[in-house]
Design a protein around this motif. Structure first.
Motif, PDB file in Angstrom:
ATOM      1  N   ASP A 522       0.833  -1.204   0.000  1.00  0.00           N
ATOM      2  CA  ASP A 522       0.000   0.000   0.000  1.00  0.00           C
ATOM      3  C   ASP A 522       0.866   1.252   0.000  1.00  0.00           C
ATOM      4  O   ASP A 522       2.042   1.174   0.307  1.00  0.00           O
ATOM      5  N   ALA A 523       0.258   2.387  -0.287  1.00  0.00           N
ATOM      6  CA  ALA A 523       1.012   3.641  -0.226  1.00  0.00           C
ATOM      7  C   ALA A 523       0.077   4.749   0.193  1.00  0.00           C
ATOM      8  O   ALA A 523      -1.141   4.598   0.178  1.00  0.00           O
ATOM      9  N   LYS A 524       0.707   5.859   0.577  1.00  0.00           N
ATOM     10  CA  LYS A 524      -0.052   6.988   1.108  1.00  0.00           C
ATOM     11  C   LYS A 524      -0.251   7.994  -0.022  1.00  0.00           C
ATOM     12  O   LYS A 524       0.711   8.382  -0.692  1.00  0.00           O
ATOM     13  N   GLU A 525      -1.483   8.422  -0.243  1.00  0.00           N
ATOM     14  CA  GLU A 525      -1.696   9.407  -1.304  1.00  0.00           C
ATOM     15  C   GLU A 525      -1.386  10.809  -0.767  1.00  0.00           C
ATOM     16  O   GLU A 525      -1.851  11.191   0.297  1.00  0.00           O
ATOM     17  N   THR A 526      -0.568  11.561  -1.494  1.00  0.00           N
ATOM     18  CA  THR A 526      -0.226  12.930  -1.082  1.00  0.00           C
ATOM     19  C   THR A 526      -0.459  13.868  -2.266  1.00  0.00           C
ATOM     20  O   THR A 526      -0.815  13.421  -3.354  1.00  0.00           O
ATOM     21  N   ALA A 527      -0.158  15.142  -2.029  1.00  0.00           N
ATOM     22  CA  ALA A 527      -0.356  16.147  -3.086  1.00  0.00           C
ATOM     23  C   ALA A 527       0.454  15.828  -4.345  1.00  0.00           C
ATOM     24  O   ALA A 527       0.047  16.132  -5.456  1.00  0.00           O
ATOM     25  N   ILE A 528       1.628  15.188  -4.152  1.00  0.00           N
ATOM     26  CA  ILE A 528       2.510  14.987  -5.314  1.00  0.00           C
ATOM     27  C   ILE A 528       2.416  13.583  -5.902  1.00  0.00           C
ATOM     28  O   ILE A 528       2.951  13.328  -6.976  1.00  0.00           O
ATOM     29  N   LYS A 535       7.379   2.020   7.139  1.00  0.00           N
ATOM     30  CA  LYS A 535       7.576   0.616   7.513  1.00  0.00           C
ATOM     31  C   LYS A 535       7.773  -0.295   6.300  1.00  0.00           C
ATOM     32  O   LYS A 535       8.254  -1.416   6.418  1.00  0.00           O
ATOM     33  N   ASP A 536       7.367   0.181   5.138  1.00  0.00           N
ATOM     34  CA  ASP A 536       7.449  -0.663   3.940  1.00  0.00           C
ATOM     35  C   ASP A 536       8.781  -0.564   3.205  1.00  0.00           C
ATOM     36  O   ASP A 536       8.996  -1.244   2.202  1.00  0.00           O
TER      37      ASP A 536
END
Ligand code: OXD
Ligand code: MN
Length: 596
Positions: A522-528, A535-536
Motif C-alpha cells: 500500500d502507499a499513502k496518497e499525497t499532493a505529489i 515501515k514498507d
C-alpha cells in the motif's frame, strides 16, 4: 580499398564526402581483430595512443585529448531542422542550409594527408528489430577504436542493412581542434550528423549522444518508439525472477553506479542479484504482448573515471581491467597504469598528469590540483562487466516494469514517490531538476531543469517530445504500462548531511518500487503522488544510519517548498508556448490545487 557494400545510398554519400574532404586513402572498417590490432599499433607509433602495462591492464590504451577539448559542447551542438520551432526553446538551432554550408566550409579538404575510415556500425544487437545502422566517416583512429568498443562494428552490419536507405550518416572531421570552429550538427530530417574540430568522445563517437539520443529521439517520434537517456537494470529476486527498470538521471547523480549496483549484504544473502543491461541509453518499443521492451543500443561503457573505485562501483572498475581505452586520466609512470581522483588514496609519486606533465602525485594533490581531468573517461566493453545481464544481447530487449526519474534535491523531493497514472508520470519526468554541485562550474545549489535528463539530448521540440510520451501512454493498456516513479537519493538534513546512504542501499527503494508494480504494498496518497509508508522500506542492516524516524522525514512532502516549486515549473513551462501539451498544464493545475 574496395567498398564493403554495394548499397547505393551509402556509396554515393561516401563519394560526395570524399569529394569534400579529400582523403589520401579510404579504409573500410571490417570489424576484424587483425584490422583493429593493426590500427592500435599504428596509433601507438604516432603517439595517439600509449599502450598500458600488458600484465596489469591487458589490451588497454591511454589517450589524451587537446586541453581545449575535454567535454561535450552544448552551446555548439545544433539541431538543424527546417523550422526553428521544431528544435524548440531548449535546443540551439540553425537553418540546415546555413549549417551545411558552415560545416562543409570548415570540413573542405580537411582530410588531405589523412585517411578516411569508414565505420559501419549497429546501435543495438545486429539484426534486432529495435536496432539501427549508421556509417561514421572519421579521420581519427581513436574514434575508430572507441566505436569498436561502444558499438557493433563491421561487415555484418552492412549485410543486414542490404540496400536499405534507413541508416544514419555521420561525418567527423578533426580539422585543427579549433574550439572557435567546433560544431556538432544534427540534421534530424536528413538522418545526418556532422561533427568538426573535436576529438572528445561525446562530440565524436557519433553513435552515442548524437545518433542514439538526438537523431533517434526524432526517429522514435515518427516511428512510434522512444529513445531515452536511461539506464536499464534487472533485479533478480531469490526465486530467480528478474524484473527490469529504466531510470533517467541528470549528470552527477550516480547513474552508472545505480546501473551496476551491488545489493546490500542482507539482500545478497537472501539471493538478490542486480544485472546491468545498460548504463546510459535505452531504446524502447511496445512488444507483441503489449508491454514496453527496452534494448541498450550501445556495446560498451563510456564512463566518468574520477570517483570510480572498489567501493563506489566495483563492477565498473572491473569492467576497465582489459580491452579499455582511458582518456585524460593520469598515468602512473612506475608501472605504466592509470590513476584518477577517487580511485584510491595513493596518487602515484612518479605521475604524469592528464595534460602530460610529469609531477609528484602527492605533492601535486597537496597543492589542490587534479591529476586526472574531472571528465576523464574509460571506454570499456560491456562484456567485461561482472554483472552484465544475460539479456544484454537479446534482440527483443527486456520488458520494463517501471520508469524511474531522479535528481539531486537537498530538501524538496522525497526519497521516492509514485505517479498516480501515466500522464502524471510524464509530468513528473517533465519537471525533473537537479541542484548543481561543486563538481561543475558556476554557483552551487542552483536548480537546473532537465526534463527526463534529455535537456541536451532531445533532437526536437521538448514540447512535442512530451506529447510523444503522452501518445505512447495512450497505446498502452494501463495494466501493462510501466509504472512511473521519482527518486531522490540526495536529501540533506539541516546540518547538510545526506540522510540516505545511497549506493547499494538504493536497492531497498527499488524493491518498494517493484512491490508497487506488483500491487504488493500500500502507499499513502499525497499532493505529489503516492509515498511509501516508512515501515514498507526495508532498513534492516542500516541500524545506526537510518531510523524509522529519519526515514519518515526523508519521505515527507513540504507543501510550502512544493508551492514554490510550482512557480519554477510554470516559468519553465511557459517557454514552450502552445507546444506544451494540455495534459501537462492540467497536471500542474492539479498539483497546485492539491497543495492548497
Ligand atoms: C554522458 C552524459 O556522458 O550524459 O553520458 O553526459
Ligand atoms: Mn549520459
Amino acid at each position: 580499398m574496395a567498398a564493403l557494400t554495394q548499397n547505393k545510398s551509402i556509396l554515393s554519400w561516401i563519394d560526395e564526402k570524399v569529394e569534400l574532404v579529400k582523403p589520401d586513402k579510404i579504409v573500410w572498417i571490417d570489424g576484424s581483430e587483425e584490422q583493429i590490432e593493426a590500427l592500435r599499433k599504428e596509433a601507438c607509433s604516432t603517439g595517439e595512443l600509449i599502450k598500458l602495462n600488458e600484465e596489469l591492464l591487458p589490451d588497454c590504451y591511454y589517450h589524451r585529448t587537446a586541453v581545449n577539448d575535454v567535454a561535450r559542447v552544448e552551446d555548439r551542438t545544433l539541431i538543424c531542422s527546417k523550422k526553428e520551432e521544431d528544435a524548440g526553446p531548449t535546443n540551439h538551432w540553425m537553418d540546415p542550409e546555413k549549417a551545411y554550408k558552415m560545416v562543409y566550409d570548415i570540413a573542405r579538404d580537411s582530410y588531405k594527408g589523412r585517411t578516411m575510415y569508414v565505420i559501419p556500425y549497429s546501435m543495438g544487437p545486429i539484426g534486432s528489430p529495435l536496432a539501427k545502422a549508421g556509417i561514421e566517416l572519421t579521420d581519427s583512429i581513436y574514434v575508430v577504436l572507441n566505436m569498436c568498443i561502444m558499438t557493433r562494428v563491421g561487415k555484418k552490419v552492412l549485410e543486414v542493412l542490404g540496400d536499405s536507405n534507413d541508416w544514419v550518416r555521420g561525418l567527423h572531421c578533426k580539422c585543427d581542434i579549433d574550439a572557435e570552429k567546433r560544431w556538432i550538427c544534427q540534421f534530424p530530417e536528413d538522418n545526418t550528423i556532422i561533427s568538426v574540430n573535436s576529438g572528445y568522445g561525446g562530440n565524436v563517437l557519433l553513435g552515442k549522444k548524437c545518433f542514439a539520443l538526438r537523431i533517434a529521439s526524432y526517429q522514435g517520434k515518427n516511428e512510434g518508439w522512444q529513445a531515452e537517456h536511461m539506464l536499464i537494470l534487472g533485479i533478480e529476486n531469490p526465486k530467480g525472477e528478474v524484473k527490469y527498470i529504466c531510470a533517467a538521471f541528470p549528470s552527477a547523480c550516480g547513474k552508472t553506479n545505480l546501473a551496476m549496483l551491488i545489493p546490500p549484504e542482507g539482500y545478497r544473502k537472501k539471493g538478490y542479484k542486480v544485472w546491468c543491461v545498460g548504463d546510459d541509453i535505452s531504446w524502447i518499443r511496445k512488444g507483441k504482448d503489449g508491454r514496453l521492451y527496452a534494448i541498450n543500443p550501445e556495446n560498451g561503457f563510456f564512463g566518468v573515471a574520477p570517483g570510480t573505485n572498489e567501493k563506489s562501483n566495483p563492477n565498473a572498475l572491473a569492467s576497465t581491467k582489459k580491452g579499455t581505452i582511458f582518456t585524460n586520466v593520469a598515468r602512473n609512470l612506475d608501472d605504466n597504469t592509470v590513476w584518477w581522483e577517487g580511485l584510491d588514496k595513493n596518487p602515484p609519486v612518479n605521475a604524469e598528469e592528464w595534460t602530460g606533465n610529469k609531477v609528484n602525485g602527492p605533492e601535486y594533490k597537496a597543492e589542490g590540483k587534479n591529476l586526472a581531468h574531472p571528465n576523464s573517461r574509460f571506454t570499456a566493453p560491456a562484456v567485461n562487466c561482472p554483472c552484465i545481464s544475460s539479456e544484454f544481447e537479446n534482440p527483443e530487449g527486456v520488458p520494463i516494469s517501471a520508469f524511474v526519474f531522479g535528481g539531486r534535491r537537498a530538501k524538496l523531493a522525497p526519497l521516492v514517490y509514485q505517479s498516480r497514472d501515466w500522464n502524471h508520470g510524464v509530468f513528473v519526468g517533465s519537471i525533473m531538476a537537479s541542484e548543481t554541485t561543486a563538481a561543475a562550474a558556476g554557483a552551487v545549489g542552483v536548480v537546473r531543469r532537465d526534463p527526463m535528463a534529455m535537456l541536451p539530448f532531445c533532437g526536437y521540440n521538448m514540447g512535442d517530445y512530451w506529447k510523444h510520451w503522452i501518445e505512447i501512454g495512450k497505446t498502452l493498456d494501463p495494466d501493462k504500462a510501466p509504472k512511473i516513479f521519482n527518486v531522490n537519493w540526495f536529501r540533506k538534513d539541516d546540518e547538510g548531511n545526506f540522510m540516505w546512504p545511497g549506493f547499494g542501499d538504493n536497492l531497498r527503494v527499488l524493491e518498494w518500487i517493484l512491490k508497487r508494480c506488483d500491487g504488493e504494498v500500500d502507499a499513502k496518497e499525497t499532493a505529489i503522488g503516492y509515498i511509501p509508508y516508512a515501515k514498507d522500506i526495508n532498513i534492516e542492516g542500516l541500524e545506526g544510519e537510518v531510523s524509522l524516524e529519519s526515514l519518515e522525514s526523508i519521505l515527507d512532502v513540504d507543501k510550502s517548498l512544493w508551492a514554490n516549486e510550482t512557480d519554477g515549473i510554470a516559468e519553465f513551462y511557459q517557454k514552450f508556448g502552445d507546444k506544451l501539451p494540455k495534459e501537462l498544464a492540467d497536471e500542474l493545475d492539479t498539483l497546485k490545487a492539491n497543495l492548497k
